[in-house]
Design an enzyme around this catalytic site. Structure first.
Site, PDB file in Angstrom:
ATOM      1  N   PRO A  97     -29.501   3.048  45.899  1.00  0.00           N
ATOM      2  CA  PRO A  97     -29.154   3.116  47.325  1.00  0.00           C
ATOM      3  C   PRO A  97     -27.663   3.404  47.497  1.00  0.00           C
ATOM      4  O   PRO A  97     -26.836   2.788  46.804  1.00  0.00           O
ATOM      5  CB  PRO A  97     -29.491   1.713  47.851  1.00  0.00           C
ATOM      6  CG  PRO A  97     -30.341   1.079  46.808  1.00  0.00           C
ATOM      7  CD  PRO A  97     -29.957   1.706  45.506  1.00  0.00           C
TER       8      PRO A  97
ATOM      9  N   TYR B 185     -37.498   2.683  50.746  1.00  0.00           N
ATOM     10  CA  TYR B 185     -36.456   2.150  49.869  1.00  0.00           C
ATOM     11  C   TYR B 185     -36.079   0.714  50.211  1.00  0.00           C
ATOM     12  O   TYR B 185     -35.351   0.074  49.444  1.00  0.00           O
ATOM     13  CB  TYR B 185     -35.229   3.069  49.907  1.00  0.00           C
ATOM     14  CG  TYR B 185     -35.565   4.449  49.396  1.00  0.00           C
ATOM     15  CD1 TYR B 185     -35.708   4.694  48.033  1.00  0.00           C
ATOM     16  CD2 TYR B 185     -35.815   5.486  50.283  1.00  0.00           C
ATOM     17  CE1 TYR B 185     -36.070   5.947  47.562  1.00  0.00           C
ATOM     18  CE2 TYR B 185     -36.177   6.750  49.821  1.00  0.00           C
ATOM     19  CZ  TYR B 185     -36.301   6.970  48.462  1.00  0.00           C
ATOM     20  OH  TYR B 185     -36.670   8.209  47.998  1.00  0.00           O
ATOM     21  N   MET B 186     -36.580   0.222  51.341  1.00  0.00           N
ATOM     22  CA  MET B 186     -36.338  -1.169  51.710  1.00  0.00           C
ATOM     23  C   MET B 186     -37.467  -2.072  51.216  1.00  0.00           C
ATOM     24  O   MET B 186     -37.254  -3.260  50.952  1.00  0.00           O
ATOM     25  CB  MET B 186     -36.201  -1.275  53.239  1.00  0.00           C
ATOM     26  CG  MET B 186     -35.811  -2.646  53.774  1.00  0.00           C
ATOM     27  SD  MET B 186     -34.311  -3.358  53.061  1.00  0.00           S
ATOM     28  CE  MET B 186     -33.155  -2.040  53.255  1.00  0.00           C
ATOM     29  N   GLN B 187     -38.676  -1.506  51.082  1.00  0.00           N
ATOM     30  CA  GLN B 187     -39.854  -2.286  50.662  1.00  0.00           C
ATOM     31  C   GLN B 187     -39.545  -3.242  49.512  1.00  0.00           C
ATOM     32  O   GLN B 187     -39.693  -4.462  49.622  1.00  0.00           O
ATOM     33  CB  GLN B 187     -40.957  -1.350  50.154  1.00  0.00           C
ATOM     34  CG  GLN B 187     -41.734  -0.581  51.145  1.00  0.00           C
ATOM     35  CD  GLN B 187     -42.733   0.331  50.432  1.00  0.00           C
ATOM     36  OE1 GLN B 187     -42.917   0.256  49.214  1.00  0.00           O
ATOM     37  NE2 GLN B 187     -43.381   1.192  51.188  1.00  0.00           N
ATOM     38  N   ASP B 188     -39.156  -2.678  48.378  1.00  0.00           N
ATOM     39  CA  ASP B 188     -39.000  -3.485  47.168  1.00  0.00           C
ATOM     40  C   ASP B 188     -37.854  -4.478  47.290  1.00  0.00           C
ATOM     41  O   ASP B 188     -37.890  -5.553  46.700  1.00  0.00           O
ATOM     42  CB  ASP B 188     -38.804  -2.587  45.946  1.00  0.00           C
ATOM     43  CG  ASP B 188     -37.527  -1.769  45.996  1.00  0.00           C
ATOM     44  OD1 ASP B 188     -37.460  -0.842  46.810  1.00  0.00           O
ATOM     45  OD2 ASP B 188     -36.586  -2.067  45.238  1.00  0.00           O
ATOM     46  N   GLN B 189     -36.826  -4.127  48.082  1.00  0.00           N
ATOM     47  CA  GLN B 189     -35.673  -5.017  48.211  1.00  0.00           C
ATOM     48  C   GLN B 189     -36.006  -6.294  48.980  1.00  0.00           C
ATOM     49  O   GLN B 189     -35.353  -7.326  48.804  1.00  0.00           O
ATOM     50  CB  GLN B 189     -34.510  -4.285  48.891  1.00  0.00           C
ATOM     51  CG  GLN B 189     -33.973  -3.125  48.067  1.00  0.00           C
ATOM     52  CD  GLN B 189     -32.719  -2.524  48.679  1.00  0.00           C
ATOM     53  OE1 GLN B 189     -31.714  -3.192  48.866  1.00  0.00           O
ATOM     54  NE2 GLN B 189     -32.777  -1.233  48.993  1.00  0.00           N
TER      55      GLN B 189
ATOM     56  N   GLN C   2     -27.510  -5.814  44.173  1.00  0.00           N
ATOM     57  CA  GLN C   2     -28.914  -6.164  44.407  1.00  0.00           C
ATOM     58  C   GLN C   2     -29.334  -7.350  43.528  1.00  0.00           C
ATOM     59  O   GLN C   2     -30.147  -8.176  43.942  1.00  0.00           O
ATOM     60  CB  GLN C   2     -29.788  -4.946  44.096  1.00  0.00           C
ATOM     61  CG  GLN C   2     -31.106  -4.905  44.840  1.00  0.00           C
ATOM     62  CD  GLN C   2     -31.867  -3.618  44.561  1.00  0.00           C
ATOM     63  OE1 GLN C   2     -32.730  -3.573  43.697  1.00  0.00           O
ATOM     64  NE2 GLN C   2     -31.533  -2.555  45.278  1.00  0.00           N
TER      65      GLN C   2
ATOM     66  N   HIS D 170     -41.883   0.774  42.617  1.00  0.00           N
ATOM     67  CA  HIS D 170     -40.832  -0.247  42.623  1.00  0.00           C
ATOM     68  C   HIS D 170     -41.316  -1.508  43.349  1.00  0.00           C
ATOM     69  O   HIS D 170     -41.083  -2.626  42.886  1.00  0.00           O
ATOM     70  CB  HIS D 170     -39.573   0.281  43.322  1.00  0.00           C
ATOM     71  CG  HIS D 170     -38.680   1.077  42.438  1.00  0.00           C
ATOM     72  ND1 HIS D 170     -38.829   2.432  42.262  1.00  0.00           N
ATOM     73  CD2 HIS D 170     -37.621   0.721  41.665  1.00  0.00           C
ATOM     74  CE1 HIS D 170     -37.899   2.870  41.427  1.00  0.00           C
ATOM     75  NE2 HIS D 170     -37.143   1.854  41.047  1.00  0.00           N
TER      76      HIS D 170
END
Length: 361
Positions: free
Chosen positions: A132, A295-299, A105, A321
């Site tokens: 993840p 869990y995709m939001q912050d990425q 990441q 996050h």
């Protein structure tokens, strides 16, 4: 270097974990801006750099030939001055179950702005708590990144679980000239619900079958006509010798949305509980018709900040996050994120990106 030349990031802000450090260092590398991160992981039981963060920091030092102060275990302050992004083959052996995906990441956005393709081989944990799973990176992050015109190839050579790790993955990254604005707004209709439940080591395949049956039952209870295909896998001894179990479920829609939900076995593993946990989480995303999962939001924030044009995503309530990632991106790049809670409870996040161009291509 003069103290005023550094952008200072407070690592204790909001989430107070590794998120601020990871994003600040990645953006520092891409923008060529020196950064000072203080109060690193201040909200964690053992503040400061953990093994995983230290390995990621040293990797970015090598990728950008950076000057670094504070890259020692448990350090709560780091100063990082990057030079240029060097395409190469890099290897990291954490010698622990440190998360491979969290190290990726940090490095992935940076390697997208290299001059040529790069390869990153990391040994550690492929499926560990608070990170993840590797399957999520392959099946959820990859299709979402393609919306920005970016991609990667990720191969699992061996799986690794807590406490020994010993997993190995190979990430191949092709650089981009720029990132396109990403649009995550049109949910469409649910097209496909699928997943994989796995077990390894001495754990019987029945655990994976329990995950499969419970997860399918939950989806069919809420959507009786919806096809739900979940594969069961018992990893071979060549792939891993240690015990591990987990499940990843995904939902694909006609609007190009890819949502993911996962569950990981701990000490006492119950396949029915894992299957229920993942399917209930995915079902909630589907019911709300959001386009980006929790869990995709912050990425996606770092890619939205760097893109050319205005990116938009419709998601659920913002996680700490994500709010931390927005805060760091705004400080590092000067862009502004607009966050609006819509009447249906969805959250709309928009950003006019910096329009960062790859100067090495």
């Amino acid at each position: 270097m003069d103290a005023n030349d550094f952008v200072e990031i407070d690592g204790s802000y909001l989430e107070g974990g590794g998120q601020a450090l990871r994003n600040a260092l990645s953006l520092s590398c891409i923008l060529g801006k020196p950064v000072r991160v203080v109060k690193i992981r201040a909200n964690r039981p053992n503040p400061g750099l953990s093994h995983q963060h230290l390995h990621g920091l040293d990797l970015l030092r090598d990728i950008t030939n950076a000057d670094v102060v504070g890259n020692v275990l448990l350090s709560t302050k780091v100063e990082f001055t990057p030079r240029t992004i060097l395409d190469n083959t890099y290897r990291v052996d954490t010698r622990t179950a440190a998360s491979i995906t969290l190290i990726y990441q940090m490095a992935l956005p940076v390697l997208l702005f290299a001059g040529r393709s790069s390869r990153l081989i990391v040994s550690g944990g492929t499926n560990v708590a608070f990170a993840p799973p590797v399957e999520y990176m392959q099946q959820v992050l990859l299709p979402n990144l393609k919306r920005f015109g970016a991609g990667f190839e990720l191969k699992v050579q061996q799986y690794g679980f807590y406490p020994r790790g010993k997993g190995t993955c190979q990430l191949d990254v092709q650089p981009v000239a720029k990132l396109n604005a990403g649009q995550f707004m049109d949910f469409g209709r649910i097209n496909l619900v699928s997943g994989v439940g796995f077990c390894a080591g001495r754990l019987p395949v029945n655990i994976a079958i329990d995950m499969q049956q419970t997860a399918q039952r939950e989806i069919h209870r809420l959507w009786p006509e919806q096809e739900c295909t979940i594969e069961t896998v018992k990893h071979s001894p060549e792939k891993t010798r240690d015990n591990g179990a987990g499940i990843l479920m995904t939902a694909n829609t006609t609007g190009g949305v890819v949502l993911g939900a996962s569950a990981l076995g701990k000490k006492r593993i119950d396949g029915h509980v894992l299957g229920s946990e993942a399917s209930c989480q995915l079902a909630e995303y589907m019911r709300k018709e959001i386009c980006v999962d929790d869990y995709m939001q912050d990425q996606l924030i770092i890619y939205m900040a760097l893109a050319v044009g205005r990116s938009r995503m419709r998601t659920g309530r913002l996680t700490k996050h994500t709010r931390t990632a927005i805060h760091v991106a705004e400080q590092m790049t000067g862009v502004k994120f607009d966050v609006t809670v819509e009447p249906g409870g969805q959250t709309l996040v928009t950003c006019e990106g910096l329009g960062q161009l790859n100067k090495l291509i």
